[in-house]
Design an enzyme around this catalytic site. Structure first.
Site, PDB file in Angstrom:
ATOM      1  N   ASP A 158      -9.176   4.991   2.680  1.00  0.00           N
ATOM      2  CA  ASP A 158      -8.191   5.682   3.507  1.00  0.00           C
ATOM      3  C   ASP A 158      -7.050   6.310   2.720  1.00  0.00           C
ATOM      4  OD1 ASP A 158      -6.650   6.245   6.059  1.00  0.00           O
ATOM      5  OD2 ASP A 158      -5.303   4.813   5.105  1.00  0.00           O
ATOM      6  N   ASP A 161      -4.961   2.371  -0.893  1.00  0.00           N
ATOM      7  CA  ASP A 161      -5.650   1.084  -0.858  1.00  0.00           C
ATOM      8  C   ASP A 161      -7.155   1.323  -0.834  1.00  0.00           C
ATOM      9  OD1 ASP A 161      -6.121   2.041   1.693  1.00  0.00           O
ATOM     10  OD2 ASP A 161      -4.674   0.704   2.652  1.00  0.00           O
ATOM     11  N   TYR A 318      -3.258   1.360  12.028  1.00  0.00           N
ATOM     12  CA  TYR A 318      -3.505   2.587  12.795  1.00  0.00           C
ATOM     13  C   TYR A 318      -3.610   2.205  14.266  1.00  0.00           C
ATOM     14  CZ  TYR A 318      -4.140   5.282   8.536  1.00  0.00           C
ATOM     15  OH  TYR A 318      -3.936   5.917   7.319  1.00  0.00           O
ATOM     16  N   GLU A 565       2.389   7.638  -1.172  1.00  0.00           N
ATOM     17  CA  GLU A 565       0.976   7.371  -0.892  1.00  0.00           C
ATOM     18  C   GLU A 565       0.314   8.543  -0.162  1.00  0.00           C
ATOM     19  OE1 GLU A 565      -1.806   3.681   0.660  1.00  0.00           O
ATOM     20  OE2 GLU A 565       0.206   3.892   1.491  1.00  0.00           O
TER      21      GLU A 565
END
Length: 614
Positions: A158, A161, A318, A565
């Protein structure tokens, strides 16, 4: 009197003897004259003998020496002229005609696709062009929770990570497919069509492993592989390269998921349109899977958000806020993919639209993201309304969607104060929260695409209340926001890694931050790289980081995940916006491919009014 030669003919005063002698001599002379005349006539009438010309014997033939010499002279002169021309061509300076350089949006979108190659999980093919990545997570699916173990290798990690989240991952594939359907000519002109379709297929191949695609009665779907909070050693507590992971990677299956199922149906249906011509068998497989997972989403007994089926610690990442927008979104894509009006009836159902928030209002209205598909669904159905109106009974709701789409686009303009902007000009769609750029990129895509829809139908302007704005104002909004992302901001820094001279160096990304040096760094050993104050050893080209704060400030620190990120959802939105703005070719959208499955028919007229009753 004269003879025939011009002399006097004297015959007077001769005696008979002399006359006889004269007569005899005359006969002799006449004979001589006749002989002379014949000789003269023979000489005069005989053709003149030609003088023999010199010949050249060539073995197989003979020819005139003069002709042969002439031929050799001409050949030598021609060779000399050609040789001089070649010499002049080689030594003379000449202008080289090069292809014009690519525009900034095209260069950036080519890089943005590389991020997806860096995020691939599973058995990587030799063609994967990220040297510091390798095969990983080949046991995914063996530690299954909520369903039987199955092969769940593949797909995309994703973000920074190593977790595979199904919900935002499906959204990313839907956006990429949408951009390919609309702008296939641009992808081809940039030489990236095969690249982007391979990325989409990598995502949809994985998606079809997460449920039984051949069953019209799907019972479960795997929503996530990898844990973030539910164990001591997991993808968030450990800092390891994907190739070195040695901790448990549970795969979570859920038995309900109208939001997850609706998004997956949208992704699979959109991809089926992408592959319909190039790979019909695969397209049919995608469409079967899309229908079946949408049936799972629409199951009346399974109307709870998919995160409720996850352990509490995994629900925070999410956390979908609803599913009615995914019903509109999935229904619209299935209508385009199948031409089945049942899906259009669902997507334009006024009650469903009201549940999805299509009537407007609220702080999150108009914000297109992995969680909220409403703005995208309304634009997608506006396309149908303005290009191929199906008429009654859909017209009223479709007109409403068009009106709401214009309202959303107006809210993006700086003329109105629907959203705040930073001093540098970045629109704050997520109200100052983290990861702002993915929302900005998604809005830039919708705005540029809406401008192309209107331009295709030769609509010069759109209404914002009582005001009219030219179509190009939509593109200007998209350009200013994407330009900010690419470096036109107070820091003069590109937020796309590898683009421009100044960009983030400490990206929050495990694989990019740990050197590939033959040493395996375990769960806690790897954390030294998380906190190391140095640039990543690997440049993760094309990754769009989370972005600056509301003061246009950015901390290039690896442990600042809210800013540093990247995510697949954010990069998909960025790629879509960049290809929409690219000028690699003057070709606009493909107006017809989207309608390939929709039967051509005359719109039905509305029913007659009820009879008058006095």
């Amino acid at each position: 009197m004269y003879n025939s030669w011009g002399g006097p003919l004297e015959v007077a005063g001769m005696d008979s003897g002399a006359e006889d002698n004269q007569s005899r001599n005359l006969d002799f002379d006449r004979a001589s004259v006749r002989s002379l005349e014949e000789t003269q006539q023979s000489w005069l009438l005989e053709p003149k003998k030609q003088k023999a010309k010199p010949q050249v014997d060539l073995g197989c033939m003979t020819c005139s020496r003069k002709l042969f010499v002439t031929f050799l002279s001409v050949l030598f002169a021609a060779s000399l002229i050609v040789g001089l021309a070649i010499l002049i061509w080689k030594v003379a300076p000449r202008k080289h005609h090069h292809q014009p350089p690519l525009d900034s949006y095209t260069v950036a979108f080519q890089k943005s696709l590389l991020f997806f190659d860096a995020q691939k999980s599973g058995l990587l093919p030799p063609s994967n062009n990220i040297s510091w990545r390798g095969t990983s997570a080949m046991r995914d699916g063996s530690d299954a929770l909520g369903a039987a173990p199955t092969d769940l290798t593949g797909g995309f990690y994703d973000a920074g990570d190593n977790i595979k989240f199904g919900f935002p991952g499906a959204y990313a594939m839907t956006l990429l497919s949408w951009s390919v359907i609309e702008y296939a000519a641009k992808y081809r002109a940039a030489g990236e069509y095969d690249h982007v379709t391979n990325i989409i297929k990598w995502g949809t191949d994985y998606m079809m492993k997460t449920f039984n695609i051949s069953s019209p009665n799907v019972q479960t779907v795997f929503a996530q592989v990898g844990a973030g909070n539910e164990s001591m050693a997991n993808d968030h507590s450990c800092w390891e390269r994907p190739e070195d992971m040695d901790y448990a990677r549970p795969a979570y299956a859920v038995s309900a998921g109208p939001d997850l199922g609706g998004e997956m149906a949208a992704a699979l249906a959109a991809a089926s349109i992408v592959f319909k011509v190039s790979n019909p068998a695969y397209s049919s497989k995608l469409l079967m899977a899309a229908r079946n997972i949408f049936s799972f989403a629409r199951d009346g007994g399974k109307r709870s958000r998919f995160v409720t089926g996850l352990p509490p610690g995994e629900q925070v990442f999410y956390n979908s806020t609803g599913f009615w927008d995914e019903y509109m979104w999935g229904g619209a894509w299935l209508y385009y993919a199948t031409g089945n009006s049942t899906y259009l009836s669902l997507a334009t159902n006024p009650i469903l639209a009201a549940h999805a928030g299509a009537n407007g209002g609220g702080p999150w209205y108009g914000i297109f993201s992995w969680d909220n598909k409403l703005a995208g669904a309304q634009l997608l159905l506006t396309r149908l309304h303005i290009m191929q109106s199906p008429g009654y009974p859909y017209e009223v709701t479709l007109q409403q969607y068009w009106n709401e789409t214009s309202t959303v686009m107006c809210s993006y303009l700086p003329n109105f104060k629907a959203f705040n902007r930073t001093k540098g000009g970045l629109i704050e769609l997520n109200h100052g929260g983290g990861q702002p750029l993915q929302y900005v990129a998604a809005a830039a895509f919708l705005s540029a695409l809406y401008a192309d829809y209107l331009a295709t139908e030769e609509v010069p302007s759109y209404n914002c209340g009582p005001y009219k704005f030219p179509v190009d104002s939509l593109r200007n909004f998209s350009r200013t926001q994407i330009d900010y992302i690419l470096g036109k901001n107070p820091l003069n820094m590109s937020y796309v890694v590898g683009y421009g001279d100044k960009y983030p160096k400490q990206v929050h990304h495990r694989a990019a931050s740990i050197p590939k040096n033959g040493v395996r760094y375990g769960c806690q050993q790897g954390r030294q790289w998380l906190y190391k104050a140095a640039p990543n050893p690997h440049v993760i080209e094309g990754a769009m980081v989370g972005g600056p704060n509301k003061l246009d400030q950015y901390q290039d620190h690896r442990d600042s995940y809210g800013q540093a990120e990247p995510t697949v959802a954010g990069n998909a939105a960025l790629t879509a916006a960049l290809i929409a703005l690219s000028t690699v070719t003057s070709t606009g959208i493909d107006a017809n491919t989207m309608f390939g499955a929709i039967p051509q028919s005359t719109p039905s007229p509305p029913p007659p009014p009820a009879p008058y009753l006095p």
